[in-house]
Design an enzyme around this catalytic site. Structure first.
Site, mmCIF file in Angstrom:
data_model
loop_
_atom_site.group_PDB
_atom_site.id
_atom_site.type_symbol
_atom_site.label_atom_id
_atom_site.label_comp_id
_atom_site.label_asym_id
_atom_site.label_seq_id
_atom_site.Cartn_x
_atom_site.Cartn_y
_atom_site.Cartn_z
ATOM 1 N N ARG A 63 0.988 -1.185 -0.038
ATOM 2 C CA ARG A 63 0.009 -0.089 0.093
ATOM 3 C C ARG A 63 0.703 1.161 -0.063
ATOM 4 N NH1 ARG A 63 -1.437 1.545 4.709
ATOM 5 N NH2 ARG A 63 -2.049 -0.587 5.279
ATOM 6 N N TYR A 97 -17.295 17.025 -13.561
ATOM 7 C CA TYR A 97 -17.703 15.904 -13.886
ATOM 8 C C TYR A 97 -18.631 15.272 -12.679
ATOM 9 C CZ TYR A 97 -17.162 10.701 -13.599
ATOM 10 O OH TYR A 97 -17.026 9.436 -13.446
ATOM 11 N N ASP A 104 -8.732 19.576 -12.692
ATOM 12 C CA ASP A 104 -8.852 18.268 -13.178
ATOM 13 C C ASP A 104 -8.702 18.446 -14.647
ATOM 14 O OD1 ASP A 104 -9.914 16.283 -14.497
ATOM 15 O OD2 ASP A 104 -11.645 15.945 -13.039
ATOM 16 N N LYS A 143 -9.208 7.558 -18.581
ATOM 17 C CA LYS A 143 -9.796 7.953 -19.741
ATOM 18 C C LYS A 143 -8.541 7.989 -20.685
ATOM 19 C CE LYS A 143 -13.323 8.502 -17.313
ATOM 20 N NZ LYS A 143 -13.519 9.828 -16.455
HETATM 21 C C1 LIG Z 1 -14.000 9.976 -15.048
HETATM 22 C C2 LIG Z 1 -13.721 11.302 -14.749
HETATM 23 C C3 LIG Z 1 -13.275 11.468 -13.275
HETATM 24 C C4 LIG Z 1 -13.684 10.464 -12.165
HETATM 25 O O1 LIG Z 1 -12.749 9.336 -12.441
HETATM 26 P P1 LIG Z 1 -12.721 7.961 -12.306
HETATM 27 O O2 LIG Z 1 -11.726 6.991 -12.661
HETATM 28 O O3 LIG Z 1 -14.007 7.587 -13.016
HETATM 29 O O4 LIG Z 1 -13.151 7.718 -10.882
HETATM 30 C C5 LIG Z 1 -13.073 12.996 -12.809
HETATM 31 N N1 LIG Z 1 -13.075 13.841 -13.823
HETATM 32 C C6 LIG Z 1 -13.358 13.722 -14.869
HETATM 33 C C7 LIG Z 1 -13.366 14.940 -15.741
HETATM 34 C C8 LIG Z 1 -13.714 12.475 -15.747
HETATM 35 O O5 LIG Z 1 -14.229 12.591 -16.621
#
Ligand SMILES: *Cc1c(COP(=O)(O)O)cnc(C)c1O
Length: 387
Positions: free
Chosen positions: A46, A98, A170, A195
């Site tokens: 971890r 998001y 983000d 993504k």
């Molecule tokens: C998908 C997404 C998240 C969350 O990510 P996960 O891997 O699904 O937990 C956060 N911000 C954006 C812009 C996203 O597209």
């Protein structure tokens, strides 16, 4: 070294034991110590894992950061950042984020005494007005999801610095290939590695990148103390995905531009949103702070849910699914899928209407994607009068 080279080599030396060119999947929970207190830098998985270390170093390099930390999901990474805060602290958040981020802040963190102001971050004055004495953080996402608004990172971080407030960006939609928020003054960048970084719709993961030593130490402490770490197999998959990020993003963008241009001025479409189109209200800002316009295209289909559904269920290559950023093209309906947790009035006030569909344009052949969109659009009735 340039981006495409760092994507393949940063943090990745041949395996010292065997010479394996790829960093192995260190599928282990613990590490044998030579004597009490004498180890090779790893004690318990971890706290640290060599596959994860390689990924963290690689992603840090791609964002121009001194440090990287990886997590089991993007939201796991986001929550780790929020552990920097305490009860009583206040956060200013861009209102088009998001859906899962909204849910985390509004439904979970608000129970712990952290308060949030949701503002239209396109105008830095809205951010300034929302700042209170207890404001500790500004949280931004750009391009935003699903409306693809562009937020001026530099203008906001200048303001934040003058008030000693941390800025988090983000950067999931742009990927580090197209935008580097730290270079524009942000303190922390967060990614859903699920993504574009992973890029193949086969892994869930998240990452935090920062060059702030003090914040890094606290974030690293929480990575271990809270524990939402990724497994080594997931780190391997993301590391492998990242190697082709530069070529993938070029192919993604080329296809997205072709689709956006094709859909512009089609009679069945009320509105097309793509930062690469000159008609996008913040096209110039996108040009200034990004190295390209990405591959997310949002459209409002005339005739609301019924016609949006007709379009989204008629595409054959664009699969109807949540998520984005993979090699395969996806289409989604934010109101019923990703943004279902936002109350209807709030959603509609922000422009997330029933006719909105969002395309994640993949890297299939451009002509095939265009043909797919064309045949799906042909199934949508053309409304003769405005509703
Ligand atoms: C998908 C997404 C998240 C969350 O990510 P996960 O891997 O699904 O937990 C956060 N911000 C954006 C812009 C996203 O597209």
């Amino acid at each position: 070294m340039k981006f495409a080279t760092r994507a393949i080599h940063a943090g990745q030396e041949p395996d010292p034991t065997t010479g394996a060119i790829n960093v192995p999947i260190y599928q282990t929970s613990t590490y044998v110590q030579e004597e009490i207190g004498k180890h090779k830098g790893y004690e318990y998985a971890r706290t640290g894992n060599p596959t994860r270390t390689a990924l963290e170093a690689c992603l840090a390099s791609l964002e121009g950061a001194n440090h990287g930390l990886c997590f089991g999901s993007g939201l796991g990474a986001s929550m780790n950042i929020m552990h920097l805060l305490s009860a009583g602290d206040h956060v200013v958040v861009g209102d088009d984020v998001y859906g899962g981020t909204f849910r985390l802040f509004d439904k979970v963190l608000s129970r712990f005494g952290v308060t949030f102001s949701w503002v239209d971050a396109r105008d830095v004055k809205n951010i300034e007005k929302a700042i209170k004495p207890e404001t500790k953080m500004i949280w931004l996402e750009t391009p935003t999801n699903p409306l693809l608004q562009i937020i001026d990172i530099k203008a906001i971080t200048d303001l934040a610095k003058s008030k000693k407030i941390a800025t988090v960006v983000d950067n999931t939609f742009a990927s580090p290939y197209l935008q580097n928020p730290l270079a524009l003054g942000a303190d922390i960048v967060v990614h859903s590695a699920t993504k574009y970084l992973g890029g193949h719709s086969d892994v869930v993961g998240g990452a935090i990148l920062t060059s702030d030593e003090e914040m890094y130490e606290r974030l690293k402490f929480h990575q271990n103390a809270v524990g939402s770490v990724p497994g080594p197999m997931d780190c391997f998959l993301i590391l492998r995905g990242v190697k082709t990020l530069a070529v993938r993003m070029e192919a993604h963008q080329k296809n997205a531009m072709a689709i956006a241009k094709f859909l512009e001025n089609k009679p069945q479409i009320e509105r097309i949103i793509y930062p690469g189109l000159a008609a996008h209200p913040q096209h110039d800002l996108a040009k200034k702070q990004m190295n390209g316009f990405g591959a997310m295209v949002s459209i409002v289909v005339k005739g609301g849910l019924e016609n949006a559904n007709k379009f989204a269920s008629s595409t054959k290559l664009f699969a109807l699914a949540e998520s984005l950023g993979g090699v395969e093209s996806l289409i989604c309906h934010p109101v019923s899928m990703t943004h279902g947790s936002i109350p209807k009035e709030v959603r509609e006030a922000r422009g997330i209407v029933d006719g909105l569909v969002r395309l994640s344009v993949g890297i299939e052949d451009t002509d095939d994607l265009l043909a797919d969109v064309e045949q799906a659009l042909a199934k949508v009735p053309q409304l003769t009068e405005a509703k």
